[in-house]
Motif scaffolding. Sequence first.
Motif, mmCIF file in Angstrom:
data_model
loop_
_atom_site.group_PDB
_atom_site.id
_atom_site.type_symbol
_atom_site.label_atom_id
_atom_site.label_comp_id
_atom_site.label_asym_id
_atom_site.label_seq_id
_atom_site.Cartn_x
_atom_site.Cartn_y
_atom_site.Cartn_z
ATOM 1 N N VAL A 389 6.025 -68.627 -39.868
ATOM 2 C CA VAL A 389 7.086 -69.117 -38.975
ATOM 3 C C VAL A 389 8.237 -69.620 -39.829
ATOM 4 N N GLU A 390 9.436 -69.164 -39.501
ATOM 5 C CA GLU A 390 10.625 -69.571 -40.260
ATOM 6 C C GLU A 390 11.836 -69.547 -39.340
ATOM 7 N N ASN A 391 12.581 -70.670 -39.342
ATOM 8 C CA ASN A 391 13.798 -70.768 -38.520
ATOM 9 C C ASN A 391 13.533 -70.433 -37.055
ATOM 10 N N ASN A 392 12.436 -70.985 -36.540
ATOM 11 C CA ASN A 392 12.081 -70.789 -35.127
ATOM 12 C C ASN A 392 11.781 -69.332 -34.791
ATOM 13 N N GLN A 393 11.420 -68.560 -35.803
ATOM 14 C CA GLN A 393 11.055 -67.166 -35.607
ATOM 15 C C GLN A 393 9.640 -66.946 -36.135
ATOM 16 N N ALA A 394 8.821 -66.288 -35.295
ATOM 17 C CA ALA A 394 7.480 -65.896 -35.741
ATOM 18 C C ALA A 394 7.588 -64.525 -36.403
ATOM 19 N N ASP A 448 12.787 -58.057 -33.468
ATOM 20 C CA ASP A 448 13.169 -56.852 -34.195
ATOM 21 C C ASP A 448 11.986 -56.366 -35.022
ATOM 22 N N LEU A 449 11.978 -55.065 -35.281
ATOM 23 C CA LEU A 449 10.976 -54.443 -36.140
ATOM 24 C C LEU A 449 11.714 -53.759 -37.276
ATOM 25 N N THR A 450 11.426 -54.161 -38.505
ATOM 26 C CA THR A 450 12.135 -53.629 -39.667
ATOM 27 C C THR A 450 11.138 -53.192 -40.725
ATOM 28 N N LEU A 451 11.619 -52.299 -41.579
ATOM 29 C CA LEU A 451 10.820 -51.879 -42.725
ATOM 30 C C LEU A 451 11.135 -52.837 -43.855
ATOM 31 N N PHE A 452 10.164 -53.640 -44.242
ATOM 32 C CA PHE A 452 10.366 -54.694 -45.229
ATOM 33 C C PHE A 452 9.769 -54.260 -46.556
ATOM 34 N N LYS A 453 10.641 -54.085 -47.558
ATOM 35 C CA LYS A 453 10.180 -53.661 -48.888
ATOM 36 C C LYS A 453 9.750 -54.887 -49.683
ATOM 37 N N GLY A 454 8.447 -55.203 -49.553
ATOM 38 C CA GLY A 454 7.958 -56.392 -50.239
ATOM 39 C C GLY A 454 7.382 -56.110 -51.609
ATOM 40 N N SER A 455 7.022 -54.854 -51.886
ATOM 41 C CA SER A 455 6.422 -54.506 -53.177
ATOM 42 C C SER A 455 6.787 -53.075 -53.524
ATOM 43 N N ASP A 456 6.449 -52.682 -54.745
ATOM 44 C CA ASP A 456 6.775 -51.338 -55.202
ATOM 45 C C ASP A 456 5.797 -50.291 -54.663
ATOM 46 N N LYS A 457 4.663 -50.724 -54.121
ATOM 47 C CA LYS A 457 3.645 -49.795 -53.652
ATOM 48 C C LYS A 457 3.429 -49.979 -52.160
ATOM 49 N N GLY A 458 3.247 -48.856 -51.451
ATOM 50 C CA GLY A 458 3.014 -48.925 -50.022
ATOM 51 C C GLY A 458 4.262 -49.337 -49.270
ATOM 52 N N CYS A 459 4.061 -49.886 -48.084
ATOM 53 C CA CYS A 459 5.193 -50.345 -47.282
ATOM 54 C C CYS A 459 4.737 -51.481 -46.377
ATOM 55 N N THR A 460 5.683 -52.272 -45.906
ATOM 56 C CA THR A 460 5.392 -53.396 -45.019
ATOM 57 C C THR A 460 6.387 -53.395 -43.871
ATOM 58 N N PHE A 461 5.882 -53.455 -42.648
ATOM 59 C CA PHE A 461 6.716 -53.576 -41.453
ATOM 60 C C PHE A 461 6.704 -55.028 -41.011
ATOM 61 N N ARG A 462 7.891 -55.555 -40.722
ATOM 62 C CA ARG A 462 8.007 -56.957 -40.299
ATOM 63 C C ARG A 462 8.396 -57.013 -38.821
ATOM 64 N N ILE A 463 7.562 -57.689 -38.032
ATOM 65 C CA ILE A 463 7.848 -57.929 -36.606
ATOM 66 C C ILE A 463 8.343 -59.353 -36.471
ATOM 67 N N THR A 464 9.524 -59.506 -35.852
ATOM 68 C CA THR A 464 10.117 -60.831 -35.644
ATOM 69 C C THR A 464 10.216 -61.103 -34.146
ATOM 70 N N ILE A 465 9.645 -62.231 -33.708
ATOM 71 C CA ILE A 465 9.679 -62.608 -32.277
ATOM 72 C C ILE A 465 10.090 -64.079 -32.184
ATOM 73 N N PRO A 466 11.024 -64.438 -31.279
ATOM 74 C CA PRO A 466 11.451 -65.835 -31.147
ATOM 75 C C PRO A 466 10.290 -66.732 -30.710
ATOM 76 N N LYS A 467 10.217 -67.875 -31.353
ATOM 77 C CA LYS A 467 9.185 -68.871 -31.022
ATOM 78 C C LYS A 467 9.712 -69.784 -29.909
ATOM 79 N N ILE A 468 8.819 -70.293 -29.088
ATOM 80 C CA ILE A 468 9.229 -71.234 -28.043
ATOM 81 C C ILE A 468 8.571 -72.593 -28.302
#
Length: 468
Positions: A389-394, A448-468
Amino acid sequence: MKKKISNQFFAHYLVVLFLVFLATVLAVLLLSFASQLASNTFAKNKYPASAIMQDDYKQIDAAPIVQNGGSVQVIDKEYRVVLSEGEDAIPQKQLTAGEFTNFLVRSKSKDTPFHHDILYNPQGEFWLIVTFPASIRIDFAFTMNNKAANGDFGKAALIFGAVIVVYLLLLAALTAIYSKITASQITVPLRKLCDGTRLLREGDYSARVELRLKNEFAELQNTFNDMAARIEREISLRKKSEEDRRRLILDISHDLKNPMSSIQGYAERLCQKSDMSEQERDGYLQIIHQNSQRANRLLTELFELSQMDSPEFSLKREKTDLCEALRQLCGELVPQLERAGFEYEFNIPEESVFVLLDSERFSRIIQNLASNTLRYNGQGTTVTVSLTVENNQAMIDFGDDGIGIPAHLTHDIFKPFVRVDDSRNSETGGSGLGLSIAKKIVEAHGGDLTLFKGSDKGCTFRITIPKI
């Protein structure tokens, strides 16, 4: 027939020319009236020489004139100054005939700062001179005498007429120059705007107008350039949309053609070959069934994707503990991952994180991401799911250390029918719509759904949803 603005300006300034000429005539009349009015108010006209004239100059009363700032002098027939009251207009006491004549000439000059009223008394044989300082002089008079010589009258009329003509020509020339300058300040910007509009009409959407002005035309320039930029952007988006639509139709045709051709071919084979064995027939029917399922899955996902683009599409969101929902979904994934020989790591906080969630649609997101990971990666791949959780976003990160996504696909991976397998091999079983559907579901949740490049191998998708 269209009228040019410059011609209209010139016509308007001709009217102004007439009004200026009319104002000049009125000014002349006013000057004449002012001259007449002044003659009744100035002290020099209240106390003329005739008002104080006496046959015996010693009886002349000069007091009123001196009190009003004037002076009185008497010159006898020998050109001697025999009486002087007030400031001396003639400083000498004795004049010669020539000097007195010069004085009489100068007294009528318009350049002298004094007004002299001179009257001769024949009985006393002397000249009475009444002098007042000239405060302001307005001299205008129009005189015509019928007894003048014909030649002189004609010359005077010619000169007067020439002056009027030159005056009018000068006014007309200045009017024409001024009208051209004024009109150009409007016609030049309008011409540039017309040229820019014509270029837009002819399809040059990069056309812009640069007027370098700071008036209302500058606002019109900015409006035109903004409009041109918006049109250029819209045309670019339309072309891109057309290209995407054509590509989408080709992809749909290609993905439907393979299973339908297979179904048709094996069905014809079954119809034509009546003596095939039970085992062979069951094999053909199995292939037909698999391809029909594949085509039906593609059509179902296409229908689902089109539903999400509809303005009537809505979610049934409820207040949900995202951590608990994610734990349940990860638990459902474990058997699939283990059958495929995948490793897994789940990092989900114990404390609750509440969001507004359509649980059924949200599970589709996780299923689609997991399906892609299982489809394109081999045994030994590690799947990681974490929630922060960061900046009211899960934020949910769904990643793997598998083959990854080629760099040329990172910007288009969420478009329909974009797949890592460029050959569109039916063995992978993917429709290329899973990520598009997942992204639209997340966006419908306000995230939002984004392709998050967290490492040099594989891939990571980041799902962001507003927290209440």
